[in-house]
Design a protein around this motif. Structure first.
Motif, PDB file in Angstrom:
ATOM      1  N   HIS A 127      -2.536   4.528  -5.546  1.00 15.57           N
ATOM      2  CA  HIS A 127      -3.888   4.093  -4.947  1.00 15.57           C
ATOM      3  C   HIS A 127      -4.557   5.367  -4.221  1.00 15.57           C
ATOM      4  O   HIS A 127      -5.717   5.569  -4.186  1.00 15.57           O
ATOM      5  CB  HIS A 127      -3.666   3.095  -3.961  1.00 15.57           C
ATOM      6  N   ASN A 182       0.861  -1.198  -0.080  1.00 21.24           N
ATOM      7  CA  ASN A 182       0.077   0.142   0.102  1.00 21.24           C
ATOM      8  C   ASN A 182       0.787   1.234  -0.041  1.00 21.24           C
ATOM      9  O   ASN A 182       0.597   2.214  -0.851  1.00 21.24           O
ATOM     10  CB  ASN A 182      -0.967  -0.052   1.184  1.00 21.24           C
ATOM     11  N   ASP A 212      -7.335   3.516   4.261  1.00 20.69           N
ATOM     12  CA  ASP A 212      -6.233   2.376   4.076  1.00 20.69           C
ATOM     13  C   ASP A 212      -6.798   1.111   4.900  1.00 20.69           C
ATOM     14  O   ASP A 212      -6.514  -0.157   4.418  1.00 20.69           O
ATOM     15  CB  ASP A 212      -4.760   2.907   4.330  1.00 20.69           C
ATOM     16  N   HIS A 245      -8.226   7.299  -2.077  1.00 20.75           N
ATOM     17  CA  HIS A 245      -8.179   8.502  -1.094  1.00 20.75           C
ATOM     18  C   HIS A 245      -8.739   9.834  -2.047  1.00 20.75           C
ATOM     19  O   HIS A 245      -8.362  11.072  -1.736  1.00 20.75           O
ATOM     20  CB  HIS A 245      -6.967   8.919  -0.476  1.00 20.75           C
TER      21      HIS A 245
HETATM   22 FE   LIG Z   1      -3.227   5.063   1.267  1.00 16.96          FE
END
Ligand SMILES: [Fe+2]
Length: 344
Positions: A159, A153, A299, A164
């Motif tokens: 991502h 991650n 997350d 986000h």
């Molecule tokens: Fe993140």
């Protein structure tokens, strides 16, 4: 092969969270009890009484000895049993492990491997957490997932655009190519992304007062397994740092993560955000704190879903994952961690 690299320092607590009470932690599968001795230093002992394995963290701290809450055996700060109720002799086998511990800029680090190999110089620099030139916030989240999902991650920030969006992500994060550099002997993976003329996300718009378009730099330095630093630079588009290194008008952040495996299915995610602007501004501090908590939670939610999926596939026929260009940093990190595990 051990499930976790052993000869490493891992963050086990924020300094502010360790006091005269006994607190239990699990680090790389090992139960640990933490407390602050009367002279102020942090002590970490194995959290199982040598007698009947009762957790010492459920006992009490009397001066500088820990008394087991079951049968009252007591242990000093070195983990040596110093008294056994009902007898004057203390068996020589009556001891628990004592771990090397050190405090640095607000974090407590514990060395989980052979104490002979514990070198304080290996603790990463985190001075931004208590440097007067920076303002820092931070906390810890527990994630019900294996550590490797958190490493993936953090090493792939594309991502941000999707998970986000509206917080820290804009389309340019995912569309801007990265460069990846692996320093094998130094034990470092670097991933860099330089966005030009990009949109400013809410996270930076409200904290810096800058507006679109911006130049946005993300330079990651990851030291497997436990330490990740993101150097973030946000500036009005086209404004470069001056040759002497001065970079006034740009906003800089150090976004730190310490990754500490608890068990094969849970990980501690220590996070901190330090900034070099709006230092005394409580509104900015409050905004960034709320924003970063939301981002961390996004997350956590995603990784906990992923853990269930991955664990279920491990039990079944399995589906192979596919790696693409953006995974170069994460793949380099995986290779490095595998080597560390093999070497320990
Ligand atoms: Fe993140």
């Amino acid at each position: 092969m051990h499930p976790y690299p052993q000869d490493q320092w891992y963050v086990v607590a924020w300094s502010r969270d360790v006091g005269r009470g006994l607190s239990a932690r699990t680090v790389c599968g090992e139960p640990v009890v933490l407390f602050r001795a009367t002279d102020g230093r942090v002590v970490a002992l194995g959290d199982r009484c040598a007698h009947r394995r009762y957790p010492l963290s459920l006992g009490s701290l009397v001066g500088d000895v820990v008394q087991c809450g079951y049968h009252g055996l007591t242990y000093d700060c070195s983990g040596t049993c110093v008294s056994v109720p009902g007898q004057s002799r203390v068996p020589s086998a009556a001891r628990v492990r004592s771990y090397p511990v050190l405090e640095s800029s607000g974090w407590v680090w514990l060395f989980v491997g052979d104490p002979e190999n514990a070198d304080a110089r290996d603790v990463p620099d985190t001075h931004w957490l208590d440097d007067p030139g920076w303002a820092a916030i931070g906390d810890v989240a527990r994630i019900a997932c294996r550590y490797s999902l958190l490493v993936d991650n953090l090493l792939d920030l594309s991502h941000e655009t999707y998970l986000h969006a509206g917080y820290i992500g804009t389309p340019e994060v995912a569309s801007t190519p990265i460069t990846t550099e692996v320093d094998e002997p130094g034990g470092v993976v670097r991933v860099s992304r330089r966005m030009r003329g990009a949109q400013i996300p809410e996270f930076y718009a409200r904290s810096t007062g800058l507006s679109t378009p911006i130049d946005r730099w993300q330079d990651i330095e990851y030291r497997p397994l436990g330490f990740y630093r993101l150097d973030s630079r946000v500036a009005p588009a086209g404004q470069e740092p001056l040759p002497g290194g001065s970079d006034d008008g740009a906003a800089h952040m150090k976004i730190l993560y310490a990754i500490t495996p608890e068990t094969e299915g849970s990980t501690l995610d220590f996070w901190a955000v330090a900034r070099d602007f709006a230092l005394g501004d409580e509104e900015v501090t409050g905004f960034l704190d709320a924003m970063q908590r939301t981002i961390v939670q996004q997350d956590v939610d995603a990784l906990e879903v992923l853990e269930l999926v991955v664990a279920a596939e491990e039990r079944g026929p399995g589906v192979r994952e596919l790696s693409v260009r953006i995974d170069s940093g994460a793949l380099a990190a995986r290779r490095m961690i595998e080597k560390q595990r093999a070497g320990s």
